[in-house]
Design an enzyme around this catalytic site. Structure first.
Site, short mmCIF file in Angstrom:
data_model
loop_
_atom_site.label_atom_id
_atom_site.label_comp_id
_atom_site.label_asym_id
_atom_site.label_seq_id
_atom_site.Cartn_x
_atom_site.Cartn_y
_atom_site.Cartn_z
N ASN A 122 0.84 -1.20 0.00
CA ASN A 122 0.00 0.00 0.00
C ASN A 122 0.87 1.25 0.00
O ASN A 122 1.96 1.28 0.60
CB ASN A 122 -1.02 0.00 1.15
CG ASN A 122 -0.44 -0.21 2.51
OD1 ASN A 122 0.60 -0.83 2.68
ND2 ASN A 122 -1.11 0.32 3.52
N CYS A 165 -4.12 0.68 -2.47
CA CYS A 165 -3.99 -0.56 -1.71
C CYS A 165 -2.89 -1.45 -2.30
O CYS A 165 -2.54 -1.32 -3.48
CB CYS A 165 -5.29 -1.34 -1.72
SG CYS A 165 -6.59 -0.65 -0.69
N GLU A 178 0.24 5.16 0.76
CA GLU A 178 -0.73 6.16 1.23
C GLU A 178 -0.37 7.55 0.74
O GLU A 178 0.72 7.79 0.21
CB GLU A 178 -0.82 6.09 2.76
CG GLU A 178 -1.35 4.73 3.22
CD GLU A 178 -1.63 4.64 4.70
OE1 GLU A 178 -1.17 5.51 5.47
OE2 GLU A 178 -2.32 3.67 5.09
N CYS A 202 -10.52 -3.60 -4.01
CA CYS A 202 -9.49 -4.54 -4.47
C CYS A 202 -10.11 -5.80 -5.05
O CYS A 202 -9.60 -6.38 -6.00
CB CYS A 202 -8.54 -4.88 -3.33
SG CYS A 202 -7.47 -3.50 -2.91
N GLU A 252 -3.00 -4.57 -3.13
CA GLU A 252 -3.46 -5.41 -4.25
C GLU A 252 -3.50 -4.59 -5.54
O GLU A 252 -3.16 -5.09 -6.62
CB GLU A 252 -4.87 -5.95 -3.96
CG GLU A 252 -4.97 -6.85 -2.74
CD GLU A 252 -5.26 -6.09 -1.45
OE1 GLU A 252 -4.80 -4.93 -1.30
OE2 GLU A 252 -5.94 -6.65 -0.58
N CYS A 308 -10.03 -5.42 0.38
CA CYS A 308 -11.20 -4.55 0.52
C CYS A 308 -12.08 -4.68 -0.73
O CYS A 308 -11.71 -5.30 -1.73
CB CYS A 308 -10.75 -3.10 0.73
SG CYS A 308 -10.18 -2.29 -0.77
N1 THU Z 1 -5.31 -1.68 2.55
C1 THU Z 1 -4.74 -2.43 1.56
O1 THU Z 1 -3.61 -2.17 1.13
N2 THU Z 1 -5.44 -3.48 1.06
C2 THU Z 1 -6.68 -3.84 1.49
O2 THU Z 1 -7.31 -4.69 0.88
C3 THU Z 1 -7.22 -3.23 2.71
C4 THU Z 1 -6.63 -1.92 3.07
C5 THU Z 1 -4.56 -0.52 3.05
C6 THU Z 1 -5.11 0.80 2.60
C7 THU Z 1 -4.63 1.72 3.69
O3 THU Z 1 -3.34 2.19 3.35
C8 THU Z 1 -4.53 0.83 4.92
O4 THU Z 1 -4.60 -0.50 4.46
C9 THU Z 1 -5.62 1.07 5.93
O5 THU Z 1 -6.88 0.98 5.35
#
Ligand code: THU
Length: 148
Positions: free
Chosen positions: A53, A64, A55, A103, A66, A100
């Protein structure tokens, strides 16, 4: 969902994929949530592609793990690449983490419902399911195929 040859993923391969995802999680840029996620995609070709991920101070621009991995897979292997298995990990293995909703849809563009998903379950348990379990009745590329 996209048509993909079904490939059975053995336990050793699944374990390797989980390890690759865990290693990728260590590269995450997650200064806001502190939740570092890694993803590893097993492609039909046998290649493994990872992502983490990334941010952003403008929170909604966060990508994310994925999605990073899928973008990298397309960039490195071309738009015809197909995903047969996915592992997700986070740097704190005690926290459960499934892909999520966004994703799940991103993965469905390049995988069929049989695609195996390996994820950290509750209290460190090794979770496993299919993409169809996570995204039933998916809005898939076949819905618009005749228009392309
Ligand atoms: N996150 C992911 O990278 N993948 C997911 O499927 C769930 C959430 C990350 C996004 C964000 O940077 C952190 O987790 C908190 O939501």
């Amino acid at each position: 969902m996209a048509s993909v040859t079904s490939i059975s993923v053995n336990e050793a391969t699944a374990a390797d994929l989980r390890k690759a995802a865990a290693a990728a999680a260590l590269h995450a840029y997650a200064p806001y949530s502190g939740f570092r996620v890694g993803a590893a995609l097993l492609l039909e070709s046998g290649a493994v592609v990872t992502g983490c991920n990334v941010e952003n101070v403008s929170y909604r621009l966060t990508t994310c793990a994925e999605q990073t991995a899928v973008a990298r897979a397309v960039a490195e292997h071309g738009p015809k690449m197909r995903i047969v298995a996915v592992a997700v990990a986070n740097a704190d293995a005690s926290i459960a983490c499934q892909p999520c909703g966004a994703c799940r849809q991103t993965l469905a563009e390049f995988a069929n419902g049989d695609c195996r998903i390996y994820y950290p379950g509750d209290r460190g348990a090794a979770g496993e399911c299919s993409l169809a379990d996570l995204l039933p009745a998916a809005f898939a590329p076949s819905a618009l195929r005749e228009r392309r």
